[in-house]
Write an enzyme that holds these catalytic residues in place. Structure first.
Site, PDB file in Angstrom:
ATOM      1  N   ASN A   1      -3.228  15.136   3.268  1.00  0.00           N
ATOM      2  CA  ASN A   1      -2.705  13.663   3.013  1.00  0.00           C
ATOM      3  C   ASN A   1      -2.794  13.509   1.267  1.00  0.00           C
ATOM      4  O   ASN A   1      -3.872  13.998   0.777  1.00  0.00           O
ATOM      5  CB  ASN A   1      -3.603  12.586   3.595  1.00  0.00           C
ATOM      6  CG  ASN A   1      -3.556  11.234   3.110  1.00  0.00           C
ATOM      7  OD1 ASN A   1      -2.282  10.824   2.468  1.00  0.00           O
ATOM      8  ND2 ASN A   1      -4.349  10.355   3.046  1.00  0.00           N
ATOM      9  N   GLY A   2      -1.606  13.114   0.642  1.00  0.00           N
ATOM     10  CA  GLY A   2      -1.329  13.202  -0.632  1.00  0.00           C
ATOM     11  C   GLY A   2      -0.295  13.787  -1.248  1.00  0.00           C
ATOM     12  O   GLY A   2       0.733  14.002  -0.416  1.00  0.00           O
TER      13      GLY A   2
ATOM     14  N   ARG B   1      -2.525   3.239   9.788  1.00  0.00           N
ATOM     15  CA  ARG B   1      -2.113   3.769   8.334  1.00  0.00           C
ATOM     16  C   ARG B   1      -0.553   3.890   8.373  1.00  0.00           C
ATOM     17  O   ARG B   1      -0.083   4.093   7.338  1.00  0.00           O
ATOM     18  CB  ARG B   1      -2.883   5.075   8.306  1.00  0.00           C
ATOM     19  CG  ARG B   1      -4.361   4.965   8.226  1.00  0.00           C
ATOM     20  CD  ARG B   1      -5.188   6.133   8.124  1.00  0.00           C
ATOM     21  NE  ARG B   1      -4.636   6.839   6.763  1.00  0.00           N
ATOM     22  CZ  ARG B   1      -5.718   6.755   5.688  1.00  0.00           C
ATOM     23  NH1 ARG B   1      -6.576   5.930   5.696  1.00  0.00           N
ATOM     24  NH2 ARG B   1      -5.295   7.365   4.581  1.00  0.00           N
TER      25      ARG B   1
ATOM     26  N   LYS C   1      -0.584   0.676   5.897  1.00  0.00           N
ATOM     27  CA  LYS C   1      -1.676  -0.166   5.400  1.00  0.00           C
ATOM     28  C   LYS C   1      -2.227   0.301   4.063  1.00  0.00           C
ATOM     29  O   LYS C   1      -2.835  -0.616   3.330  1.00  0.00           O
ATOM     30  CB  LYS C   1      -2.821   0.067   6.621  1.00  0.00           C
ATOM     31  CG  LYS C   1      -4.179  -0.698   6.324  1.00  0.00           C
ATOM     32  CD  LYS C   1      -3.743  -2.230   6.595  1.00  0.00           C
ATOM     33  CE  LYS C   1      -5.120  -2.946   6.381  1.00  0.00           C
ATOM     34  NZ  LYS C   1      -4.402  -4.318   6.044  1.00  0.00           N
TER      35      LYS C   1
ATOM     36  N   TRP D   1       3.013  10.612   7.163  1.00  0.00           N
ATOM     37  CA  TRP D   1       4.034   9.616   6.550  1.00  0.00           C
ATOM     38  C   TRP D   1       4.752  10.196   5.487  1.00  0.00           C
ATOM     39  O   TRP D   1       4.273  10.687   4.635  1.00  0.00           O
ATOM     40  CB  TRP D   1       3.153   8.353   5.910  1.00  0.00           C
ATOM     41  CG  TRP D   1       3.956   7.158   5.584  1.00  0.00           C
ATOM     42  CD1 TRP D   1       4.400   6.311   6.351  1.00  0.00           C
ATOM     43  CD2 TRP D   1       4.261   6.821   4.343  1.00  0.00           C
ATOM     44  NE1 TRP D   1       5.068   5.124   5.662  1.00  0.00           N
ATOM     45  CE2 TRP D   1       4.858   5.491   4.274  1.00  0.00           C
ATOM     46  CE3 TRP D   1       3.820   7.453   3.130  1.00  0.00           C
ATOM     47  CZ2 TRP D   1       5.427   4.827   3.206  1.00  0.00           C
ATOM     48  CZ3 TRP D   1       4.486   6.579   1.880  1.00  0.00           C
ATOM     49  CH2 TRP D   1       5.137   5.493   1.947  1.00  0.00           C
TER      50      TRP D   1
ATOM     51  N   GLU E   1       7.445  -8.957   6.043  1.00  0.00           N
ATOM     52  CA  GLU E   1       6.915  -7.803   6.346  1.00  0.00           C
ATOM     53  C   GLU E   1       6.843  -7.668   7.828  1.00  0.00           C
ATOM     54  O   GLU E   1       6.984  -6.411   8.212  1.00  0.00           O
ATOM     55  CB  GLU E   1       5.640  -7.344   5.654  1.00  0.00           C
ATOM     56  CG  GLU E   1       4.489  -8.167   5.682  1.00  0.00           C
ATOM     57  CD  GLU E   1       3.157  -7.645   4.890  1.00  0.00           C
ATOM     58  OE1 GLU E   1       3.285  -6.663   4.222  1.00  0.00           O
ATOM     59  OE2 GLU E   1       2.214  -8.519   4.893  1.00  0.00           O
TER      60      GLU E   1
ATOM     61  N   HIS F   1      16.078 -23.680 -10.656  1.00  0.00           N
ATOM     62  CA  HIS F   1      16.504 -22.445 -11.539  1.00  0.00           C
ATOM     63  C   HIS F   1      17.031 -21.538 -10.597  1.00  0.00           C
ATOM     64  O   HIS F   1      17.233 -20.113 -11.139  1.00  0.00           O
ATOM     65  CB  HIS F   1      15.644 -22.003 -12.315  1.00  0.00           C
ATOM     66  CG  HIS F   1      15.010 -23.000 -13.432  1.00  0.00           C
ATOM     67  ND1 HIS F   1      15.799 -23.617 -14.470  1.00  0.00           N
ATOM     68  CD2 HIS F   1      13.906 -23.917 -13.395  1.00  0.00           C
ATOM     69  CE1 HIS F   1      15.041 -24.492 -15.260  1.00  0.00           C
ATOM     70  NE2 HIS F   1      13.818 -24.826 -14.460  1.00  0.00           N
TER      71      HIS F   1
ATOM     72  N   CYS G   1      -0.605   9.123   5.530  1.00  0.00           N
ATOM     73  CA  CYS G   1      -1.039  10.058   6.530  1.00  0.00           C
ATOM     74  C   CYS G   1      -2.463  10.030   6.954  1.00  0.00           C
ATOM     75  O   CYS G   1      -3.343   9.377   6.067  1.00  0.00           O
ATOM     76  CB  CYS G   1      -0.915  11.484   5.791  1.00  0.00           C
ATOM     77  SG  CYS G   1       0.746  11.939   5.284  1.00  0.00           S
TER      78      CYS G   1
ATOM     79  N   GLU H   1       2.686 -15.403  -0.684  1.00  0.00           N
ATOM     80  CA  GLU H   1       1.896 -14.884   0.433  1.00  0.00           C
ATOM     81  C   GLU H   1       2.685 -14.937   1.647  1.00  0.00           C
ATOM     82  O   GLU H   1       2.797 -14.279   2.698  1.00  0.00           O
ATOM     83  CB  GLU H   1       0.492 -15.143   0.473  1.00  0.00           C
ATOM     84  CG  GLU H   1      -0.266 -14.635   1.715  1.00  0.00           C
ATOM     85  CD  GLU H   1      -0.404 -12.945   1.728  1.00  0.00           C
ATOM     86  OE1 GLU H   1       0.128 -12.385   0.803  1.00  0.00           O
ATOM     87  OE2 GLU H   1      -0.747 -12.396   2.861  1.00  0.00           O
TER      88      GLU H   1
ATOM     89  N   LYS I   1       4.119 -12.226   4.140  1.00  0.00           N
ATOM     90  CA  LYS I   1       4.081 -11.918   5.562  1.00  0.00           C
ATOM     91  C   LYS I   1       4.817 -12.096   6.649  1.00  0.00           C
ATOM     92  O   LYS I   1       5.213 -11.372   7.434  1.00  0.00           O
ATOM     93  CB  LYS I   1       2.818 -13.459   6.299  1.00  0.00           C
ATOM     94  CG  LYS I   1       1.280 -13.189   5.693  1.00  0.00           C
ATOM     95  CD  LYS I   1       0.695 -12.147   6.327  1.00  0.00           C
ATOM     96  CE  LYS I   1       0.654 -10.878   5.559  1.00  0.00           C
ATOM     97  NZ  LYS I   1       0.120 -10.496   4.162  1.00  0.00           N
TER      98      LYS I   1
HETATM   99  C1  G6P Z   1      -0.242  -2.231   1.297  1.00  0.00           C
HETATM  100  C2  G6P Z   1      -0.598  -3.006   2.548  1.00  0.00           C
HETATM  101  C3  G6P Z   1      -0.984  -4.609   2.141  1.00  0.00           C
HETATM  102  C4  G6P Z   1      -1.737  -4.579   0.775  1.00  0.00           C
HETATM  103  C5  G6P Z   1      -1.555  -3.632  -0.161  1.00  0.00           C
HETATM  104  C6  G6P Z   1      -2.739  -3.368  -1.111  1.00  0.00           C
HETATM  105  O1  G6P Z   1       1.032  -2.705   0.835  1.00  0.00           O
HETATM  106  O2  G6P Z   1       0.444  -3.173   3.454  1.00  0.00           O
HETATM  107  O3  G6P Z   1      -1.419  -5.204   3.192  1.00  0.00           O
HETATM  108  O4  G6P Z   1      -1.958  -5.953   0.444  1.00  0.00           O
HETATM  109  O5  G6P Z   1      -0.988  -2.315   0.403  1.00  0.00           O
HETATM  110  O6  G6P Z   1      -3.479  -2.712  -0.822  1.00  0.00           O
HETATM  111  P1  G6P Z   1      -5.172  -2.709  -0.894  1.00  0.00           P
HETATM  112  O7  G6P Z   1      -5.770  -1.857   0.066  1.00  0.00           O
HETATM  113  O8  G6P Z   1      -5.162  -2.217  -2.714  1.00  0.00           O
HETATM  114  O9  G6P Z   1      -5.439  -4.301  -0.962  1.00  0.00           O
END
Ligand code: G6P
Length: 611
Positions: free
Chosen positions: A100-101, A27, A606, A74, A491, A507, A2, A484, A488
């Protein structure tokens, strides 16, 4: 997660709130709303979906006012819908709340409030706060909010306004991010700085347990018991343009291109030109503690966890310290052993990730010293840790992390050089050599950014662009690169992708290999190069499609690959910092070609500030 924005002043509150909410879109959210007080009456407009829908409604239904609160939601409790979107109200609709929370005891509170006659209009936990404030309201809004919050368990950042108080905006925080912006004759609240930096750069980071009475003239802070708290605003030096796209079609692409500068920034102030000395001014962990350290625990989530894995390989190899790497969400619940002289390194871009914060608390309770790698200055992770290494990467807006990742890897590399010297595992000459190699990375990154043709071509090639799923393989330092790369791609393009340690290929994942499965193989020069070439041959023998990432000058690999993306030569331990770029760009262009919402991928946020 949020986003909250609030305003009190002489300008049009709705305009300021909407502009702030747009800046918080990164966010992630599913609905939005805004409430204002105008001519002594509360008014509100809400909408399901993106902010453009709310913008359209606001055009029809002109709201005006000099005080107001807005929110992007959210969903946590109750489905995404207009009735569940914020602001939420008390019975007579005179008190409005954005939150938010997560309120953990909201069911209990809701039953209690219902038994006292409250009628609920939504399924949210937030609405209980509005009814609670009403319950305790006897003409003093600030007092009523403090009293209401005493009944609340869980995490919150809230903004509250009341029809009877057109000159007061109340805000409070416990566990979710909140800032107060202070301008001339006006003030703001927001979940994050970019929302308000167009208007002011003087910011108060609200602390857990603090409640703010905000007027046009400033902000008074008390704790929940009414004790006054002295606070000092910070001046943020990010300029407004830093949070804009600067001409790129997406924040993600802009942030990928920022990486050479970002790495220079991460190194800035930590290593002097021509010197072997690394210094971390905010680290706050004594050299004796690092010498005595028996174990390092790295915790993180998502992309930051992949950076943590690069850190584990570096620290173990060069500083010879045992490193345990865990996902924060696992660490916090598994009652981990924390031997004496343990140092925890949480890695977090936002510094607000709920699981990482809780992992820190667990480790601290068990006696660990905590030195965090964090991007957002003044964030919760930074404040709860004993010391911090700030990434100095600037704001990252794209939901899919890019520049934060390479900057985390760089910060971990610097930390390794520092630690290895303190523990007499690295000579001054070796340290100087490694620092020089780190300094060369930005130019090498720039080379990759200047030679994107092959990446763009592959991303347009139907065998990659239209794939149903993809496999990424890497070994040693580039096992995290494979993880990674796959993250990417999945997502932002929604192509199913898995990252695997190439040694595990036989395996399981080899069973998936067909012509239809693109396999991205990280095969840069280094100790594991020949092993990677063997893996590649095994995939080709089964008609798999191979896209190799190799070192410039490696022509041999062409014979084994359908396509090759090149990165400049670099010592293997630092190669993940370069390999990150082609995997980010490949995912970006494939997603853009597929018409995906690159900066705000479906269902993702985010900053994951709830579990
Ligand atoms: C979410 C974001 C990612 C990020 C992860 C950890 O999943 O979409 O991009 O790597 O959170 O977030 P942080 O702010 O702790 O790096």
């Amino acid at each position: 997660m949020c986003g909250i924005v609030g305003y009190i002043g002489e300008k049009n509150a709705v305009e300021i709130i909407m502009s702030g909410l747009h800046r918080l879109e990164y966010r992630g959210y599913d609905s939005a709303g805004v409430a204002v007080i105008h001519n002594g009456a509360m008014a509100c407009v809400k909408s399901l979906g993106k902010l453009v829908a709310l913008d359209a409604k606001l055009e029809e239904n002109t709201l005006a006012g000099r005080i107001g609160i807005g929110h992007t939601r959210w969903a946590t409790h109750g489905a995404p819908s207009e009735r569940n979107s914020h602001p939420h109200f008390d019975g007579p609709m005179e008190i409005a709340v954005v939150h938010n929370g997560i309120i953990e005891n909201f069911q209990e509170l809701r039953e209690q409030l219902k038994s006292e006659g409250a009628e609920f209009r939504s399924d949210t936990d937030t609405e209980t706060i509005a009814h609670l404030v009403r319950k305790y309201y006897t003409g003093d809004l600030f007092a009523a909010v403090k009293r209401a919050l005493a009944d609340v368990e869980g995490a919150y950042a809230i903004g509250v306004i009341a029809q009877d108080h057109p000159d007061l905006l109340v805000a409070a925080r416990h566990g979710s991010p909140l800032i107060v912006g202070l301008g001339a004759g006006e003030a703001f609240i927001a979940s994050d700085v970019p929302a308000i930096m167009k208007y002011t750069k003087d910011v108060l980071y609200v602390e857990d347990g603090h409640v703010c009475a905000i007027t046009r003239d400033g902000c008074r802070v008390e704790d929940l018991h009414g004790n006054p708290v002295a606070v000092t605003p910070s001046h943020v030096d990010w300029d407004e343009a830093a949070a804009e796209k600067e001409g790129y079609p997406h924040f993600m692409l802009k942030e990928i291109h920022q990486q050479p500068d970002v790495i220079r920034n991460t190194l800035r102030g930590r290593v002097e030109e021509g010197s072997d000395a690394v210094s971390f001014p905010d680290m706050n962990i004594a050299e004796e503690e690092l010498e005595a350290c028996q174990k390092i625990v790295i915790v993180a989530c998502g992309t930051a966890w992949h950076a943590g894995m690069v850190g584990k390989y570096l620290i173990e190899r060069f500083a010879q310290v045992d490193v345990e790497l865990d996902l924060s969400s696992e660490y916090r619940y598994r009652d981990p052993a924390v031997p004496p002289n343990t140092i925890m390194i949480p890695v977090s871009q936002s510094g607000e990730t709920a699981d990482t914060l809780e992992a820190i608390r667990v480790a601290k309770r068990k006696g660990a010293r905590v030195a965090a790698i964090v991007n957002v200055v003044g964030s919760s992770v930074a404040r709860e840790s004993h010391g911090v290494i700030y990434q100095q990467a600037g704001p990252e807006i794209g939901v899919a992390s890019t520049k934060a990742y390479t900057s985390q890897c760089t910060a971990l590399a610097l930390f390794t050089i520092w630690l290895a010297q303190i523990r007499a595992q690295m000579t001054k000459d070796e340290a100087q050599g490694m620092i020089a190699q780190l300094r060369e990375l930005p130019d090498k990154m720039q080379w990759i950014l200047d030679h994107q043709e092959d990446i763009v071509r592959c991303a347009n090639d139907p065998k990659y662009r239209d794939a149903q799923s993809a496999l990424y393989l890497g070994r040693s330092y580039n096992f995290p690169s494979a993880l990674e790369g796959a993250l990417k791609l999945k997502e932002i393009s929604y192509i199913h992708a898995e990252g695997y340690a190439a040694g595990e290929m036989k395996h399981g994942p080899i069973a998936l290999v067909t012509e239809q499965l693109p396999v991205v193989c990280v095969a840069v020069q280094g100790d594991t190069y020949e092993k990677m070439v063997s893996n590649i041959q095994e995939i080709r023998a089964r008609n798999g499609t191979v896209l190799s990432i190799a070192t410039v000058g490696d022509d041999r690999i062409r014979a084994h690959s359908d396509d090759v993306l090149y990165v400049p030569a670099c010592p293997e331990p630092f190669s993940p910092i370069l390999v990150a770029l082609p995997v980010q760009l490949l995912a970006y262009y494939i997603a853009a070609n597929r018409g995906c919402d690159v900066d705000q991928p479906r269902n993702l946020a985010k900053s994951v500030t709830v579990e």
